[in-house]
Motif scaffolding. Structure first.
Motif, PDB file in Angstrom:
ATOM      1  N   ASP A 102       0.950  -1.096   0.169  1.00 16.37           N
ATOM      2  CA  ASP A 102       0.123  -0.140   0.012  1.00 16.37           C
ATOM      3  C   ASP A 102       0.963   1.248   0.031  1.00 16.37           C
ATOM      4  OD1 ASP A 102      -2.414  -1.450   0.212  1.00 16.37           O
ATOM      5  OD2 ASP A 102      -2.224  -1.759   2.307  1.00 16.37           O
ATOM      6  N   ALA A 103       0.301   2.305  -0.925  1.00 18.94           N
ATOM      7  CA  ALA A 103       1.072   3.641  -0.638  1.00 18.94           C
ATOM      8  C   ALA A 103       0.715   4.426   0.210  1.00 18.94           C
ATOM      9  CB  ALA A 103       0.857   4.393  -1.956  1.00 18.94           C
ATOM     10  N   ILE A 104       1.347   5.032   1.004  1.00 19.80           N
ATOM     11  CA  ILE A 104       0.958   5.960   1.989  1.00 19.80           C
ATOM     12  C   ILE A 104       1.786   7.035   2.052  1.00 19.80           C
ATOM     13  CG2 ILE A 104       0.836   3.971   3.765  1.00 19.80           C
ATOM     14  CD1 ILE A 104       3.385   4.383   4.987  1.00 19.80           C
ATOM     15  N   LEU A 105       1.368   8.022   2.766  1.00 21.61           N
ATOM     16  CA  LEU A 105       2.018   9.457   3.156  1.00 21.61           C
ATOM     17  C   LEU A 105       2.251  10.240   1.684  1.00 21.61           C
ATOM     18  CD1 LEU A 105       4.382   8.492   5.891  1.00 21.61           C
ATOM     19  CD2 LEU A 105       2.248   9.527   6.182  1.00 21.61           C
ATOM     20  N   VAL A 106       1.244  10.284   0.770  1.00 22.12           N
ATOM     21  CA  VAL A 106       1.295  10.529  -0.421  1.00 22.12           C
ATOM     22  C   VAL A 106       1.295  12.091  -0.388  1.00 22.12           C
ATOM     23  CG1 VAL A 106       0.589  10.846  -2.848  1.00 22.12           C
ATOM     24  CG2 VAL A 106       0.262   8.511  -1.407  1.00 22.12           C
ATOM     25  N   ASP A 107       2.292  12.952  -0.976  1.00 25.03           N
ATOM     26  CA  ASP A 107       2.461  14.181  -0.742  1.00 25.03           C
ATOM     27  C   ASP A 107       2.624  14.933  -2.294  1.00 25.03           C
ATOM     28  OD1 ASP A 107       2.623  16.586   0.478  1.00 25.03           O
ATOM     29  OD2 ASP A 107       4.469  16.140   1.622  1.00 25.03           O
TER      30      ASP A 107
END
Length: 112
Positions: A102-107
């Motif tokens: 899973d992708a997290i902390l997308v900025d």
């Protein structure tokens, strides 16, 4: 019904689906764009490319799947170790980290 009293459910095959996705955002405007297509929190000129990047990130299970020509995928260093970056336009980058699949902390950031 099948001979012998078995019903249809006895013949069903069970499939396990793995759901992976973008689980969290750091940038509220980017999250809003992802969920509602609102361009209020992003540069409107970046919308088309960001939509492509977010769509691929949502389907990806590892950073390497974001290695698209022209996006300049690269790992970050220092306090953002374990995060990755892709170029949106000019100084603008989308950064993210993977936790499992899973992708997290997308900025969404403007690097000056």
């Amino acid at each position: 019904m099948k001979a012998g009293g078995n019903n249809f459910l006895d013949e069903c095959i069970s499939y396990q689906y793995t759901i992976h996705m973008i689980r969290s955002f750091r940038h509220a405007g980017l999250e809003s764009f992802y969920r509602t297509d609102s361009k209020a929190g992003i540069q409107p000129a970046h919308a088309t490319k960001l939509r492509r990047q977010l769509t691929l990130l949502d389907a990806s299970t590892s950073p390497q799947e974001m290695n698209v020509p022209g996006w300049h995928l690269h790992p970050l260093k220092g306090k953002l170790k374990d995060h990755w970056s892709v170029r949106v336009s000019g100084n603008w980058r989308m950064t993210f980290k993977f936790e499992g699949v899973d992708a997290i902390l997308v900025d969404y950031q403007d690097y000056h």
